[in-house]
Write a protein that holds these residues in place. Structure first.
Motif, PDB file in Angstrom:
ATOM      1  N   LYS A   1      17.787 -13.287 -22.554  1.00 29.43           N
ATOM      2  CA  LYS A   1      19.066 -13.522 -21.871  1.00 29.43           C
ATOM      3  C   LYS A   1      19.929 -14.514 -22.642  1.00 29.43           C
ATOM      4  O   LYS A   1      19.403 -15.428 -23.257  1.00 29.43           O
ATOM      5  CB  LYS A   1      18.768 -14.091 -20.480  1.00 29.43           C
ATOM      6  CG  LYS A   1      19.984 -14.493 -19.683  1.00 29.43           C
ATOM      7  CD  LYS A   1      19.605 -15.043 -18.319  1.00 29.43           C
ATOM      8  CE  LYS A   1      19.524 -16.552 -18.303  1.00 29.43           C
ATOM      9  NZ  LYS A   1      19.191 -17.107 -16.983  1.00 29.43           N
TER      10      LYS A   1
ATOM     11  N   GLY B   1      23.723 -13.817 -11.223  1.00 34.93           N
ATOM     12  CA  GLY B   1      24.083 -13.161 -12.484  1.00 34.93           C
ATOM     13  C   GLY B   1      22.869 -12.716 -13.292  1.00 34.93           C
ATOM     14  O   GLY B   1      22.842 -11.608 -13.839  1.00 34.93           O
ATOM     15  N   THR B   2      21.845 -13.568 -13.334  1.00 33.71           N
ATOM     16  CA  THR B   2      20.648 -13.253 -14.126  1.00 33.71           C
ATOM     17  C   THR B   2      19.913 -12.056 -13.537  1.00 33.71           C
ATOM     18  O   THR B   2      19.552 -11.114 -14.257  1.00 33.71           O
ATOM     19  CB  THR B   2      19.714 -14.494 -14.161  1.00 33.71           C
ATOM     20  OG1 THR B   2      20.433 -15.578 -14.734  1.00 33.71           O
ATOM     21  CG2 THR B   2      18.444 -14.222 -14.950  1.00 33.71           C
TER      22      THR B   2
ATOM     23  N   HIS C   1      12.776 -26.846 -13.633  1.00 30.57           N
ATOM     24  CA  HIS C   1      13.397 -25.946 -14.602  1.00 30.57           C
ATOM     25  C   HIS C   1      12.740 -26.006 -15.984  1.00 30.57           C
ATOM     26  O   HIS C   1      12.579 -24.975 -16.640  1.00 30.57           O
ATOM     27  CB  HIS C   1      14.892 -26.239 -14.697  1.00 30.57           C
ATOM     28  CG  HIS C   1      15.561 -25.333 -15.665  1.00 30.57           C
ATOM     29  ND1 HIS C   1      15.643 -23.966 -15.465  1.00 30.57           N
ATOM     30  CD2 HIS C   1      16.129 -25.587 -16.864  1.00 30.57           C
ATOM     31  CE1 HIS C   1      16.238 -23.425 -16.497  1.00 30.57           C
ATOM     32  NE2 HIS C   1      16.543 -24.381 -17.360  1.00 30.57           N
TER      33      HIS C   1
ATOM     34  N   ARG D   1      23.486 -16.875 -21.953  1.00 29.44           N
ATOM     35  CA  ARG D   1      24.549 -17.252 -21.011  1.00 29.44           C
ATOM     36  C   ARG D   1      25.617 -18.012 -21.777  1.00 29.44           C
ATOM     37  O   ARG D   1      25.296 -18.928 -22.545  1.00 29.44           O
ATOM     38  CB  ARG D   1      23.974 -18.140 -19.905  1.00 29.44           C
ATOM     39  CG  ARG D   1      24.996 -18.460 -18.813  1.00 29.44           C
ATOM     40  CD  ARG D   1      24.509 -19.544 -17.887  1.00 29.44           C
ATOM     41  NE  ARG D   1      23.361 -19.164 -17.105  1.00 29.44           N
ATOM     42  CZ  ARG D   1      23.415 -18.544 -15.917  1.00 29.44           C
ATOM     43  NH1 ARG D   1      24.578 -18.208 -15.424  1.00 29.44           N
ATOM     44  NH2 ARG D   1      22.316 -18.259 -15.268  1.00 29.44           N
TER      45      ARG D   1
ATOM     46  N   ASP E   1      14.240 -14.032 -18.439  1.00 27.90           N
ATOM     47  CA  ASP E   1      14.504 -14.702 -19.707  1.00 27.90           C
ATOM     48  C   ASP E   1      13.221 -15.387 -20.181  1.00 27.90           C
ATOM     49  O   ASP E   1      12.238 -15.457 -19.441  1.00 27.90           O
ATOM     50  CB  ASP E   1      15.676 -15.709 -19.610  1.00 27.90           C
ATOM     51  CG  ASP E   1      15.458 -16.768 -18.519  1.00 27.90           C
ATOM     52  OD1 ASP E   1      14.292 -17.121 -18.245  1.00 27.90           O
ATOM     53  OD2 ASP E   1      16.459 -17.243 -17.963  1.00 27.90           O
TER      54      ASP E   1
ATOM     55  N   ASP F   1      12.616 -19.229 -11.571  1.00 27.63           N
ATOM     56  CA  ASP F   1      12.515 -20.477 -10.811  1.00 27.63           C
ATOM     57  C   ASP F   1      13.588 -20.535  -9.732  1.00 27.63           C
ATOM     58  O   ASP F   1      13.349 -20.987  -8.629  1.00 27.63           O
ATOM     59  CB  ASP F   1      12.579 -21.717 -11.744  1.00 27.63           C
ATOM     60  CG  ASP F   1      13.810 -21.766 -12.628  1.00 27.63           C
ATOM     61  OD1 ASP F   1      14.487 -20.730 -12.772  1.00 27.63           O
ATOM     62  OD2 ASP F   1      14.114 -22.842 -13.181  1.00 27.63           O
ATOM     63  N   MET F   2      14.791 -20.046 -10.060  1.00 29.01           N
ATOM     64  CA  MET F   2      15.866 -20.091  -9.064  1.00 29.01           C
ATOM     65  C   MET F   2      16.797 -18.904  -9.204  1.00 29.01           C
ATOM     66  O   MET F   2      16.884 -18.285 -10.268  1.00 29.01           O
ATOM     67  CB  MET F   2      16.671 -21.386  -9.223  1.00 29.01           C
ATOM     68  CG  MET F   2      17.524 -21.400 -10.453  1.00 29.01           C
ATOM     69  SD  MET F   2      18.382 -22.951 -10.691  1.00 29.01           S
ATOM     70  CE  MET F   2      17.158 -23.911 -11.552  1.00 29.01           C
ATOM     71  N   ILE F   3      17.461 -18.588  -8.101  1.00 31.46           N
ATOM     72  CA  ILE F   3      18.569 -17.630  -8.174  1.00 31.46           C
ATOM     73  C   ILE F   3      19.787 -18.400  -7.674  1.00 31.46           C
ATOM     74  O   ILE F   3      19.801 -18.876  -6.543  1.00 31.46           O
ATOM     75  CB  ILE F   3      18.334 -16.378  -7.307  1.00 31.46           C
ATOM     76  CG1 ILE F   3      17.049 -15.662  -7.711  1.00 31.46           C
ATOM     77  CG2 ILE F   3      19.534 -15.436  -7.419  1.00 31.46           C
ATOM     78  CD1 ILE F   3      16.690 -14.478  -6.820  1.00 31.46           C
ATOM     79  N   SER F   4      20.770 -18.526  -8.551  1.00 27.88           N
ATOM     80  CA  SER F   4      21.960 -19.285  -8.177  1.00 27.88           C
ATOM     81  C   SER F   4      23.115 -18.320  -7.892  1.00 27.88           C
ATOM     82  O   SER F   4      23.291 -17.866  -6.760  1.00 27.88           O
ATOM     83  CB  SER F   4      22.298 -20.277  -9.287  1.00 27.88           C
ATOM     84  OG  SER F   4      23.443 -20.996  -8.961  1.00 27.88           O
TER      85      SER F   4
HETATM   86  C1  R5P Z   1      18.005 -20.377 -15.957  1.00 21.24           C
HETATM   87  O1  R5P Z   1      17.480 -20.468 -17.045  1.00 21.24           O
HETATM   88  C2  R5P Z   1      17.231 -20.265 -14.680  1.00 21.24           C
HETATM   89  O2  R5P Z   1      15.872 -20.119 -14.894  1.00 21.24           O
HETATM   90  C3  R5P Z   1      17.745 -19.106 -13.847  1.00 21.24           C
HETATM   91  O3  R5P Z   1      17.510 -17.896 -14.527  1.00 21.24           O
HETATM   92  C4  R5P Z   1      19.216 -19.239 -13.617  1.00 21.24           C
HETATM   93  O4  R5P Z   1      19.542 -20.550 -13.345  1.00 21.24           O
HETATM   94  C5  R5P Z   1      19.682 -18.359 -12.504  1.00 21.24           C
HETATM   95  O5  R5P Z   1      21.053 -18.552 -12.320  1.00 21.24           O
HETATM   96  P1  R5P Z   1      21.992 -17.388 -11.899  1.00 21.24           P
HETATM   97  O6  R5P Z   1      21.457 -16.793 -10.630  1.00 21.24           O
HETATM   98  O7  R5P Z   1      23.326 -18.064 -11.701  1.00 21.24           O
HETATM   99  O8  R5P Z   1      22.051 -16.400 -13.016  1.00 21.24           O
END
Ligand code: R5P
Length: 296
Positions: free
Chosen positions: A193, A227-228, A130, A195, A170, A221-224
């Motif tokens: 972005k 929301g992003t 991250h 949050r 972001d 890096d990730m999709i959790s």
């Molecule tokens: C945050 O800064 C990470 O790079 C991802 O953008 C973020 O963790 C994605 O999370 P979510 O899918 O919950 O928006």
């Protein structure tokens, strides 16, 4: 230096076996099970005495269980005489909590570093960590490799998306989008972005991008929760992007994230096998094997 042995952890069995195969080294035979109350059980079924071992164990949800398994394997490997223990942790849990954002918060990744070191881990290899701060907070030898070139090549060659615009949702992902654009070949940009630290709600600032009539790939890096990506999609669609894809290294896709992203008009989501999921079509086994070759 002697050859190393790979230990496929219970969270990354398939990936670990692929890495061992690519390196042409032994995969240590292990027995894993859960006791009826949920506690983890680990047993080595082949020797690691005097060896360098690489434990492949991603720490996606349930993070705490996967971390505990990693600690049990590392500590036992050392106890059984392993000379050096390398933790290959493609998705490094808790890396987003790399500082104290609000007074009194845990700096979680620092605690993870302490646990790993106490369990005998000598070095950590991770993928698209991250942040640099997170790696530093581990306070141990740590290497970060990037899967973005592999992902971008997949998007260009297998999905036929060469020439797509690479977007960072972001500022933190800007380096990833810039890197992907070198393969895709037609520009990159980023969004601003925010949050909420309290509700987790994501807001993306409107910003004019050169995307009208174009195909865009959002790189992160990730999709959790999704929301992003959903917030970025809204901006892109408003500005006339014709097709929008989302590519990430770690497709955590918690709860119904994938369904919601697709329902928001995303044309496809692609991820790596750092985290097993319905979209984990790009393997990072080759990337990890290449990094581990330095240990021979
Ligand atoms: C945050 O800064 C990470 O790079 C991802 O953008 C973020 O963790 C994605 O999370 P979510 O899918 O919950 O928006």
């Amino acid at each position: 230096m002697s050859a190393l042995k790979v230990i496929p952890g219970p969270a990354s069995r398939e990936l670990g076996l692929k890495v061992a195969e690519k390196l042409g080294v032994e995969a240590v035979k292990m027995e894993y099970k859960l006791f009826p109350d949920g506690e983890s059980y680990v047993r080595f079924d082949s020797s690691v005495e005097g060896e360098t071992v690489a434990i492949v164990q991603s720490t996606y949800p349930p993070q705490d269980k996967h971390l505990m398994e990693l600690c049990l394997i590392a500590d036992t490997a050392k106890d059984l005489g392993a000379k050096r223990v390398i933790a290959v942790v493609p998705y490094l849990a808790y890396a987003r909590q790399d500082k104290r954002f609000l007074p009194g918060e845990a700096i979680s990744i620092r605690t993870v570093g302490r646990l790993l070191r106490a369990s005998g881990v000598d070095k950590l290899i991770t993928v698209d960590a991250h942040s640099d701060e997170a790696l530093k907070a581990l306070n141990m030898e740590a290497v970060n490799v990037s899967a973005i070139d592999t992902l971008a090549r997949y998007m260009a060659d297998e999905k036929g998306l060469r020439g797509a615009f690479a977007l960072a949702p972001d500022r933190g992902a800007l380096e990833l989008a810039e890197r992907a654009s070198r393969t895709l070949g037609d520009g990159f940009g980023w969004l601003q972005k925010e949050r909420s630290r309290i509700t987790g709600e994501v807001k993306v600032e409107e910003k004019t991008l050169d995307v009208s009539g174009r195909t865009v790939i959002i790189f992160d890096d990730m999709i959790s929760t999704g929301g992003t990506v959903i917030a970025a999609l809204e901006v892109l669609k408003k500005q006339g992007a014709s097709r929008v894809y989302a590519a990430c290294t770690h497709p955590l896709l918690v709860r119904d994230a994938l369904k919601r992203i697709l329902a928001s008009g995303c044309d496809g989501v692609i991820g790596t096998d750092s985290v097993p999921s319905p979209v984990s079509v790009v393997s990072i086994a080759g990337l990890l094997a290449r990094e581990l070759r330095n240990e021979f």
